[in-house]
Design an enzyme around this catalytic site. Structure first.
Site, PDB file in Angstrom:
ATOM      1  CD  GLN A   1       0.785  -8.730  -2.661  1.00 55.54           C
ATOM      2  OE1 GLN A   1       1.486  -9.402  -3.406  1.00 55.54           O
ATOM      3  NE2 GLN A   1      -0.454  -8.434  -2.963  1.00 55.54           N
TER       4      GLN A   1
ATOM      5  CB  VAL B   1       2.160  16.632  -2.226  1.00 54.89           C
ATOM      6  CG1 VAL B   1       3.640  16.731  -1.865  1.00 54.89           C
ATOM      7  CG2 VAL B   1       1.913  17.174  -3.633  1.00 54.89           C
TER       8      VAL B   1
ATOM      9  CG  ASP C   1      -1.906  -1.167   1.187  1.00 53.12           C
ATOM     10  OD1 ASP C   1      -2.269  -1.619   0.081  1.00 53.12           O
ATOM     11  OD2 ASP C   1      -2.266  -1.643   2.275  1.00 53.12           O
TER      12      ASP C   1
ATOM     13  NE  ARG D   1       5.424 -30.314  -7.401  1.00 56.74           N
ATOM     14  CZ  ARG D   1       6.260 -31.271  -7.055  1.00 56.74           C
ATOM     15  NH1 ARG D   1       6.985 -31.859  -7.971  1.00 56.74           N
ATOM     16  NH2 ARG D   1       6.374 -31.634  -5.804  1.00 56.74           N
TER      17      ARG D   1
ATOM     18  CB  THR E   1       1.868 -11.976   0.417  1.00 55.39           C
ATOM     19  OG1 THR E   1       0.806 -12.535  -0.368  1.00 55.39           O
ATOM     20  CG2 THR E   1       3.029 -11.545  -0.494  1.00 55.39           C
TER      21      THR E   1
ATOM     22  CE  LYS F   1       2.420  -2.248  -4.381  1.00 52.12           C
ATOM     23  NZ  LYS F   1       2.026  -1.886  -3.025  1.00 52.12           N
TER      24      LYS F   1
ATOM     25  N   GLY G   1      -4.600  -4.113  -3.840  1.00 50.61           N
ATOM     26  CA  GLY G   1      -5.598  -3.074  -4.121  1.00 50.61           C
ATOM     27  C   GLY G   1      -4.826  -1.832  -4.495  1.00 50.61           C
ATOM     28  CG  HIS G   2      -2.044  -1.847  -7.017  1.00 48.70           C
ATOM     29  ND1 HIS G   2      -1.110  -2.341  -7.885  1.00 48.70           N
ATOM     30  CD2 HIS G   2      -1.788  -2.445  -5.825  1.00 48.70           C
ATOM     31  CE1 HIS G   2      -0.334  -3.194  -7.233  1.00 48.70           C
ATOM     32  NE2 HIS G   2      -0.731  -3.285  -5.991  1.00 48.70           N
TER      33      HIS G   2
ATOM     34  NE  ARG H   1      -3.929   0.426   3.719  1.00 53.29           N
ATOM     35  CZ  ARG H   1      -4.106   1.229   2.671  1.00 53.29           C
ATOM     36  NH1 ARG H   1      -3.774   2.507   2.735  1.00 53.29           N
ATOM     37  NH2 ARG H   1      -4.639   0.758   1.558  1.00 53.29           N
TER      38      ARG H   1
ATOM     39  CG  ASP I   1      -0.533  14.523   1.246  1.00 56.36           C
ATOM     40  OD1 ASP I   1       0.207  13.666   0.729  1.00 56.36           O
ATOM     41  OD2 ASP I   1      -1.749  14.347   1.428  1.00 56.36           O
TER      42      ASP I   1
HETATM   43  P1  GDP Z   1      -0.870   0.489  -3.562  1.00 51.92           P
HETATM   44  O1  GDP Z   1      -1.486  -0.799  -3.123  1.00 51.92           O
HETATM   45  O2  GDP Z   1       0.602   0.527  -3.294  1.00 51.92           O
HETATM   46  O3  GDP Z   1      -1.180   0.867  -4.988  1.00 51.92           O
HETATM   47  O4  GDP Z   1      -1.509   1.619  -2.626  1.00 51.92           O
HETATM   48  P2  GDP Z   1      -3.054   1.768  -2.203  1.00 51.92           P
HETATM   49  O5  GDP Z   1      -3.831   2.230  -3.378  1.00 51.92           O
HETATM   50  O6  GDP Z   1      -3.539   0.545  -1.499  1.00 51.92           O
HETATM   51  O7  GDP Z   1      -2.973   2.879  -1.080  1.00 51.92           O
HETATM   52  C1  GDP Z   1      -2.497   4.170  -1.340  1.00 51.92           C
HETATM   53  C2  GDP Z   1      -3.580   5.186  -0.990  1.00 51.92           C
HETATM   54  O8  GDP Z   1      -3.023   6.460  -0.867  1.00 51.92           O
HETATM   55  C3  GDP Z   1      -4.666   5.291  -2.047  1.00 51.92           C
HETATM   56  O9  GDP Z   1      -5.884   5.587  -1.432  1.00 51.92           O
HETATM   57  C4  GDP Z   1      -4.185   6.484  -2.879  1.00 51.92           C
HETATM   58  O10 GDP Z   1      -5.244   7.143  -3.570  1.00 51.92           O
HETATM   59  C5  GDP Z   1      -3.618   7.365  -1.810  1.00 51.92           C
HETATM   60  N1  GDP Z   1      -2.513   8.232  -2.208  1.00 51.92           N
HETATM   61  C6  GDP Z   1      -1.556   8.001  -3.132  1.00 51.92           C
HETATM   62  N2  GDP Z   1      -0.631   8.983  -3.100  1.00 51.92           N
HETATM   63  C7  GDP Z   1      -1.005   9.834  -2.135  1.00 51.92           C
HETATM   64  C8  GDP Z   1      -0.447  11.038  -1.593  1.00 51.92           C
HETATM   65  O11 GDP Z   1       0.621  11.490  -1.980  1.00 51.92           O
HETATM   66  N3  GDP Z   1      -1.141  11.642  -0.584  1.00 51.92           N
HETATM   67  C9  GDP Z   1      -2.305  11.151  -0.104  1.00 51.92           C
HETATM   68  N4  GDP Z   1      -2.899  11.830   0.870  1.00 51.92           N
HETATM   69  N5  GDP Z   1      -2.857  10.036  -0.578  1.00 51.92           N
HETATM   70  C10 GDP Z   1      -2.213   9.377  -1.561  1.00 51.92           C
HETATM   71  P1  IMO Z   2      -0.953  -4.060  -2.301  1.00 53.49           P
HETATM   72  O1  IMO Z   2      -0.506  -4.601  -3.649  1.00 53.49           O
HETATM   73  C1  IMO Z   2      -0.930  -4.519   2.023  1.00 53.49           C
HETATM   74  C2  IMO Z   2      -0.939  -8.604   3.591  1.00 53.49           C
HETATM   75  C3  IMO Z   2      -2.180  -9.085   4.324  1.00 53.49           C
HETATM   76  C4  IMO Z   2      -1.552 -10.071   5.290  1.00 53.49           C
HETATM   77  C5  IMO Z   2      -0.454 -10.708   4.457  1.00 53.49           C
HETATM   78  C6  IMO Z   2      -0.829 -12.029   3.809  1.00 53.49           C
HETATM   79  O2  IMO Z   2      -2.241  -3.347  -2.357  1.00 53.49           O
HETATM   80  O3  IMO Z   2       0.156  -3.280  -1.683  1.00 53.49           O
HETATM   81  P2  IMO Z   2      -2.409 -12.690   1.766  1.00 53.49           P
HETATM   82  O4  IMO Z   2      -3.870 -12.453   1.545  1.00 53.49           O
HETATM   83  O5  IMO Z   2      -1.531 -12.121   0.709  1.00 53.49           O
HETATM   84  O6  IMO Z   2      -2.086 -14.129   2.070  1.00 53.49           O
HETATM   85  O7  IMO Z   2      -2.085 -11.905   3.142  1.00 53.49           O
HETATM   86  O8  IMO Z   2      -0.131  -9.774   3.447  1.00 53.49           O
HETATM   87  N1  IMO Z   2      -1.191  -8.078   2.230  1.00 53.49           N
HETATM   88  C7  IMO Z   2      -1.136  -6.786   1.908  1.00 53.49           C
HETATM   89  N2  IMO Z   2      -0.947  -5.698   2.674  1.00 53.49           N
HETATM   90  N3  IMO Z   2      -1.044  -4.381   0.702  1.00 53.49           N
HETATM   91  C8  IMO Z   2      -1.210  -5.463  -0.091  1.00 53.49           C
HETATM   92  O9  IMO Z   2      -1.226  -5.390  -1.451  1.00 53.49           O
HETATM   93  C9  IMO Z   2      -1.305  -6.734   0.512  1.00 53.49           C
HETATM   94  N4  IMO Z   2      -1.503  -7.995   0.048  1.00 53.49           N
HETATM   95  C10 IMO Z   2      -1.399  -8.809   1.107  1.00 53.49           C
HETATM   96  O10 IMO Z   2      -2.813  -8.018   4.987  1.00 53.49           O
HETATM   97  O11 IMO Z   2      -0.947  -9.389   6.365  1.00 53.49           O
HETATM   98 MG    MG Z   3      -2.973  -1.493  -1.820  1.00 52.66          MG
END
Ligand code: GDP
Ligand code: IMO
Ligand code: MG
Length: 428
Positions: free
Chosen positions: A227, A417, A13, A144, A242, A16, A40-41, A308, A336
């Site tokens: 991840q 930001v 999170d 397998r 994971t 990315k 979840g991106h 989180r 920010d």
């Molecule tokens: P990912 O899994 O690495 O793609 O990240 P996530 O999407 O799960 O979580 C990142 C969160 O931060 C999302 O809700 C984005 O919209 C938000 N976000 C990304 N960049 C920024 C930032 O610079 N500032 C703030 N406040 N939110 C951000």
């Molecule tokens: P993105 O790509 C944050 C965490 C789960 C748990 C552990 C194992 O959005 O950054 P799993 O379901 O993979 O067997 O869970 O890994 N986890 C993540 N935490 N961002 C993720 O993906 C994650 N994918 C798995 O919360 O602790």
């Molecule tokens: Mg995510």
């Protein structure tokens, strides 16, 4: 850079998705190479917000080919729902998405195993998985005999394969769950997955062959990690990880592209740290500081909506994962969120059993005993969400970034930001 990898250097999170979307305009192909719908991106542009689980974050640029490579585990129902959702919002997916026939398939029993086995994790604390069946599917892949790859869905033997697997799984679940388990019917599973197979047929291909030709032709490829490196199955905080190689080392096995073709690795970090699920987190602030970060950063899981866990930036961990992933430079995200604090802390070393170290421990029990040693820096109490160049950032923010770069040993290339594409600063 012809073949670039974007990889999270913390516990996932790190934002990315935002960076992949932003960089995609410089690439021909965007590839997801590991993980599954545990990811979840989030991508935000033009006042719209998209959440992606399986489809690469490059999908918003119509000229880019998106690839789900063989290292990804796919729940076809989730993938089809995601395709339909995007299509419904006017995003063209049909011609831009290629899915590997080598990718392993998630079935209902994987999701069930995730639920049943996570509550009995051996390390004393639950892993706290996303319950998407990710670990059980990868377990069957390595084992397998009970595994199904996407390409199998189109073969005559598929019906027999399902019957064989269900024989074993029904026995396993009878032992694990007793009367809670309702036997699955092979015919129903077969029909369901055959219909998914037909739906996905136009996308399914040998992506390894495609990507090998692409790297040999010097096409510009962006690899999108899911991840983060601390969740890597081999090099993360095992067993609180994971089930795939989520650090930079995963590109090669996941995509089938030799590591020598990777020309650049961009490591993504938050300006602080978060973690979802169980496991040690030395700089965690389970207090009003953590709550303030959670509120300002909206730190609730994109997939599960779980709050989180939040804490200060951990430079010991980030230096380890930057080295492990071969990061050339950093993108520091969500800066920010920190704008409110009078002072900020950065963890520069751990003390473990009275000994100071800057090495990241290989055993989770040692990490659990690690006491973070902090350096305190002045904060900035000004909104920075409108800043678009380094000069528009307060001096204290620039010093905070410079210190992160120094401690991690990598230059900061990008700073974010705010969630929108535009809210990004190029530092160099
Ligand atoms: P990912 O899994 O690495 O793609 O990240 P996530 O999407 O799960 O979580 C990142 C969160 O931060 C999302 O809700 C984005 O919209 C938000 N976000 C990304 N960049 C920024 C930032 O610079 N500032 C703030 N406040 N939110 C951000
Ligand atoms: P993105 O790509 C944050 C965490 C789960 C748990 C552990 C194992 O959005 O950054 P799993 O379901 O993979 O067997 O869970 O890994 N986890 C993540 N935490 N961002 C993720 O993906 C994650 N994918 C798995 O919360 O602790
Ligand atoms: Mg995510």
């Amino acid at each position: 850079m012809p073949a670039t990898c974007v990889v999270g250097l913390q516990w996932g999170d790190e934002a990315k998705g935002k960076i992949v979307d932003l960089l995609t305009e410089q690439f021909d192909i965007v590839v997801r190479y590991q993980g599954g719908a545990n990811a979840g991106h989030t991508v935000v542009f033009g006042g719209e917000k998209f959440k992606l689980s399986l489809i690469p974050s490059g999908i918003f640029r119509p000229d880019v080919q998106c690839v789900i490579a063989g290292g990804v585990v796919i729940n076809p129902a989730t993938l089809i729902a995601e395709i339909d959702h995007l299509t419904g919002r006017g995003i063209r997916v049909e011609r831009n998405l290629m899915i590997s026939d080598r990718a392993h398939v998630i079935f209902p029993w994987h999701v069930e195993e995730d639920r049943l086995l996570d509550r009995q994790c051996s390390a004393g604390e639950n892993i706290g998985t996303t319950m998407r069946g990710i670990g059980p599917c990868y377990r069957d892949k390595v084992g397998r005999s009970l595994a199904v790859r996407l390409g199998d869905l189109y073969r005559d033997r598929f019906r027999e394969q399902i019957e064989q697997i269900l024989d074993a799984k029904n026995q396993l679940f009878a032992a694990l769950a007793g009367s809670e388990w309702t036997k699955l019917d092979a015919g129903a599973v077969y029909d369901e997955y055959r219909s998914y197979a037909e739906r996905l047929r136009p996308h399914v291909a040998d992506t390894t062959a495609y990507l090998l030709s692409a790297v040999e032709a010097d096409d510009r490829i962006l690899f999108e990690g899911a991840q983060g490196a601390l969740l890597d199955i081999d090099h993360g905080t095992f067993p609180f990880v994971t089930s795939s190689n989520s650090s930079g080392v995963g590109v090669s096995p996941g995509a089938g592209v030799p590591a020598r073709y990777l020309t650049k690795v961009l490591g993504i970090v938050k300006a602080y740290c978060t973690r979802v699920g169980g496991g040690p987190f030395p700089t965690e602030q389970d207090n009003e500081i953590g709550q303030l970060i959670r509120d300002r950063g909206n730190e609730y899981g994109t997939v599960t909506r779980r709050p989180r866990r939040c804490g200060w930036f951990d430079a010991v961990a980030a230096r380890y994962t930057a080295r492990l992933s071969g990061a050339d430079s950093l993108a520091v995200m969500l800066l920010d969120v920190l704008s409110t604090f009078p002072e900020l802390k950065i963890c520069t070393a751990y003390e473990i059993d009275g000994r100071r170290t800057t090495d990241f421990p290989s055993h989770v029990d040692d990490l659990r005993r690690a006491v973070p040693l902090y350096e305190t820096m002045p904060g900035w109490q000004a909104e920075i969400t409108g800043a678009r160049s380094p000069g528009e950032l307060p001096q204290a923010a620039r010093e905070y970034l410079a210190r992160i770069a120094q401690l991690v040993g990598r230059p900061v290339e990008l700073v974010s930001v705010g969630p929108d594409r535009q809210q990004t600063i190029r530092m160099a």
